[in-house]
Motif scaffolding. Structure first.
Motif, mmCIF file in Angstrom:
data_model
loop_
_atom_site.group_PDB
_atom_site.id
_atom_site.type_symbol
_atom_site.label_atom_id
_atom_site.label_comp_id
_atom_site.label_asym_id
_atom_site.label_seq_id
_atom_site.Cartn_x
_atom_site.Cartn_y
_atom_site.Cartn_z
ATOM 1 N N VAL A 154 0.985 -1.230 0.465
ATOM 2 C CA VAL A 154 0.195 0.019 -0.012
ATOM 3 C C VAL A 154 1.250 0.828 0.178
ATOM 4 N N PRO A 155 0.650 2.284 -0.455
ATOM 5 C CA PRO A 155 1.756 3.487 -0.873
ATOM 6 C C PRO A 155 2.102 3.396 1.075
ATOM 7 N N GLU A 156 0.882 3.625 1.419
ATOM 8 C CA GLU A 156 1.737 4.415 2.655
ATOM 9 C C GLU A 156 3.027 3.625 3.497
ATOM 10 N N ASN A 157 3.188 2.725 2.969
ATOM 11 C CA ASN A 157 4.284 2.275 3.516
ATOM 12 C C ASN A 157 5.658 1.489 2.564
ATOM 13 N N ILE A 158 4.853 2.803 0.901
ATOM 14 C CA ILE A 158 6.871 2.682 0.466
ATOM 15 C C ILE A 158 6.902 4.122 0.244
ATOM 16 N N PHE A 159 7.826 4.569 0.781
ATOM 17 C CA PHE A 159 8.670 6.043 0.856
ATOM 18 C C PHE A 159 9.634 5.861 -0.352
ATOM 19 N N CYS A 160 9.635 7.522 -0.405
ATOM 20 C CA CYS A 160 10.360 7.853 -1.124
ATOM 21 C C CYS A 160 11.395 8.671 -1.167
ATOM 22 N N ARG A 161 12.351 9.167 -1.791
ATOM 23 C CA ARG A 161 13.689 9.970 -1.144
ATOM 24 C C ARG A 161 13.179 11.412 -1.680
ATOM 25 N N THR A 162 12.820 12.705 -1.521
ATOM 26 C CA THR A 162 12.142 13.815 -2.437
ATOM 27 C C THR A 162 13.429 13.806 -2.759
ATOM 28 N N VAL A 163 13.586 14.686 -4.269
ATOM 29 C CA VAL A 163 14.683 15.206 -4.611
ATOM 30 C C VAL A 163 15.208 16.812 -4.159
ATOM 31 N N LEU B 86 6.477 10.363 -9.346
ATOM 32 C CA LEU B 86 6.779 11.779 -9.387
ATOM 33 C C LEU B 86 6.722 12.470 -8.201
ATOM 34 N N ARG B 87 5.073 12.283 -8.391
ATOM 35 C CA ARG B 87 4.444 13.095 -6.737
ATOM 36 C C ARG B 87 5.319 12.572 -5.951
ATOM 37 N N GLY B 88 5.722 11.506 -5.921
ATOM 38 C CA GLY B 88 6.768 11.220 -4.024
ATOM 39 C C GLY B 88 8.100 11.353 -3.926
ATOM 40 N N MET B 89 8.427 12.222 -5.626
ATOM 41 C CA MET B 89 9.594 12.768 -5.380
ATOM 42 C C MET B 89 10.205 14.208 -5.591
ATOM 43 N N HIS B 90 8.775 14.683 -4.774
ATOM 44 C CA HIS B 90 8.830 16.007 -4.824
ATOM 45 C C HIS B 90 7.877 16.676 -3.262
ATOM 46 N N ASP B 91 8.921 17.268 -2.289
ATOM 47 C CA ASP B 91 7.979 17.141 -0.983
ATOM 48 C C ASP B 91 7.221 18.931 -0.965
ATOM 49 N N HIS B 92 7.836 19.744 -2.851
ATOM 50 C CA HIS B 92 6.702 20.451 -2.523
ATOM 51 C C HIS B 92 7.171 20.922 -4.638
ATOM 52 N N GLY B 93 6.064 22.173 -5.268
ATOM 53 C CA GLY B 93 6.127 22.116 -6.429
ATOM 54 C C GLY B 93 5.223 21.392 -6.909
ATOM 55 N N CYS B 94 4.602 19.834 -6.489
ATOM 56 C CA CYS B 94 3.961 19.466 -7.095
ATOM 57 C C CYS B 94 2.441 18.886 -6.503
ATOM 58 N N ASP B 95 1.862 19.475 -6.123
ATOM 59 C CA ASP B 95 0.685 19.361 -5.343
ATOM 60 C C ASP B 95 -0.743 19.462 -7.473
ATOM 61 N N ASP B 96 0.444 19.535 -8.005
ATOM 62 C CA ASP B 96 -0.651 20.228 -9.056
ATOM 63 C C ASP B 96 0.167 19.566 -10.072
ATOM 64 N N VAL B 97 -0.272 18.281 -10.883
ATOM 65 C CA VAL B 97 0.035 18.068 -12.070
ATOM 66 C C VAL B 97 -0.569 18.052 -13.202
ATOM 67 N N ARG C 50 5.106 26.887 -13.274
ATOM 68 C CA ARG C 50 6.108 26.522 -13.346
ATOM 69 C C ARG C 50 6.755 25.100 -12.820
ATOM 70 N N PRO C 51 5.645 23.892 -13.789
ATOM 71 C CA PRO C 51 5.864 22.391 -12.815
ATOM 72 C C PRO C 51 7.258 21.853 -12.934
ATOM 73 N N PRO C 52 7.129 20.740 -12.521
ATOM 74 C CA PRO C 52 8.766 19.986 -12.452
ATOM 75 C C PRO C 52 8.592 19.352 -13.466
ATOM 76 N N PHE C 53 7.586 18.971 -14.154
ATOM 77 C CA PHE C 53 7.462 18.610 -15.106
ATOM 78 C C PHE C 53 5.755 18.394 -15.558
ATOM 79 N N ILE C 54 5.935 18.139 -17.135
ATOM 80 C CA ILE C 54 3.938 18.076 -17.462
ATOM 81 C C ILE C 54 4.408 17.195 -18.423
#
Length: 367
Positions: free
Chosen positions: A74-83, A126-137, A211-215
């Protein structure tokens, strides 16, 4: 089009676009994640299982990492380092998706949820890789074929390199205008929707205004693929983690070149990175920080002491001296002595983060 003047070389505005924007909120994302977990794709399931079996090494404090050390899939058990902050955060954070599409899809009452669902695991990462700036895709839906998608990608790389936030040389202006005209005529002959000027307007307006991290340029053509265009090399997934990431194609007979979404499995080398100017009116410059792992803490650690490890503290962490700099950052921090994956500014914040961190905290593979 709406008010304003559009050209291949002028800065466009989203209000000029005729594309319809369908917004899927956090609740819709939760529904899609639950549905994806219920109808689990075997290829992605096997990839995450391999990630779990690989385990993390002891020297991954500053590197990208995906960690699934405990619990069910489940997503809450999988962790990602934010860039951007180097925090280790679970993949259960949702986001808002803005899907831009031609009005004919709305006339046919087609839902945009399948668009997001087809690339949900990629978006979660891709969302998990960002702490900030990725609330919107941001996603632009097209019906272009593979060669057309290649040509559109090359066009945006050209425009961003020579005309984004800078005065363009006459020779480059002619090149950009020629490519714009060629793509416009190509998509018009093939009766593609939306037309290329509308794709170009929406894409560059999102770059300038959001100014998103990706489109993502999405294509629902079965013979094509969807493209992720990054705005900085820092935002690209690391090759040593994602080299065997699934292609997304449900056909088991397909090879690696058959991709529903072109995820950069070769890291920066295989990614589409746009030369987007930053600073001043073009937004904050991209700088990676190493911050306290407690999500509500603003403390970052100084570059010159990231390498150090010292004596074991009474809180189960290892630390150098815990001095503050004049700029408010801390010279060194407390490293979790068990997993060595996270760092804290104080024992108090380590305790506050423990309820979440306990779901991933485990000894590294070399221990």
């Amino acid at each position: 089009m709406g008010a304003g003047h559009y050209s291949a070389l002028s800065q466009p505005a989203l209000e000029m676009s005729e594309l319809v924007c369908k917004t899927l909120d956090h609740d819709a994302t939760d529904i899609l994640i639950d549905k994806w977990l219920e109808h689990r794709n075997d290829a992605y399931w096997e990839w995450f299982q391999n990630i779990r079996q690989r385990k993390h090494a002891a020297n991954t404090l500053k590197r990208q990492v995906i960690a699934w050390n405990k619990g069910d899939f489940v997503p809450e058990n999988i962790f990602c380092r934010t860039v951007d902050t180097s925090r280790l955060i679970p993949l259960d954070r949702t986001w808002t998706t803005h899907v831009y599409h031609h009005r004919s899809m709305q006339d046919r009452k087609l839902s945009m949820m399948p668009v997001v669902f087809t690339m949900l695991p990629e978006l979660m990462i891709l969302r998990g890789m960002h702490d900030h700036g990725c609330d919107d895709v941001y996603i632009i839906v097209t019906d272009v074929k593979k060669q057309e998608m290649d040509d559109i990608t090359d066009y945006f790389k050209l425009v961003c390199r020579y005309a984004y936030g800078k005065k363009c040389k006459p020779s480059r202006e002619c090149q950009i205008q020629y490519e714009h005209m060629r793509l416009t005529h190509t998509l018009l002959r093939q009766r593609r929707t939306p037309c290329f000027p509308q794709i170009d307007l929406a894409f560059r307006a999102i770059l300038y205004e959001k100014r998103p991290p990706f489109i993502i340029l999405f294509s629902h053509q079965t013979t094509s693929y969807s493209q992720i265009l990054f705005t900085h090399s820092l935002f690209v997934p690391a090759e040593d983690i994602f080299y065997d990431f699934p292609s997304g194609c449900p056909n088991p007979c397909c090879n690696d070149d058959c991709e529903m979404i072109r995820f950069p499995r070769r890291g920066v080398e295989g990614a589409v990175i746009l030369s987007v100017k930053r600073g001043g009116k073009y937004g904050k410059r991209v700088r990676a920080k190493e911050m306290c792992n407690w999500v509500d803490c603003p403390v970052s650690f100084s570059e010159d002491t990231r390498q150090g490890d010292g004596e074991t503290s009474s809180e189960g962490s290892q630390s150098n001296s815990n001095r503050e700099c004049s700029n408010g950052s801390i010279k060194s921090g407390l490293v979790c002595s068990k997993c060595r994956l996270v760092k804290y500014c104080s024992p108090e914040h380590q305790k506050k983060d423990w309820e979440e961190h306990r779901r991933v905290c485990a000894k590294p593979a070399s221990a």
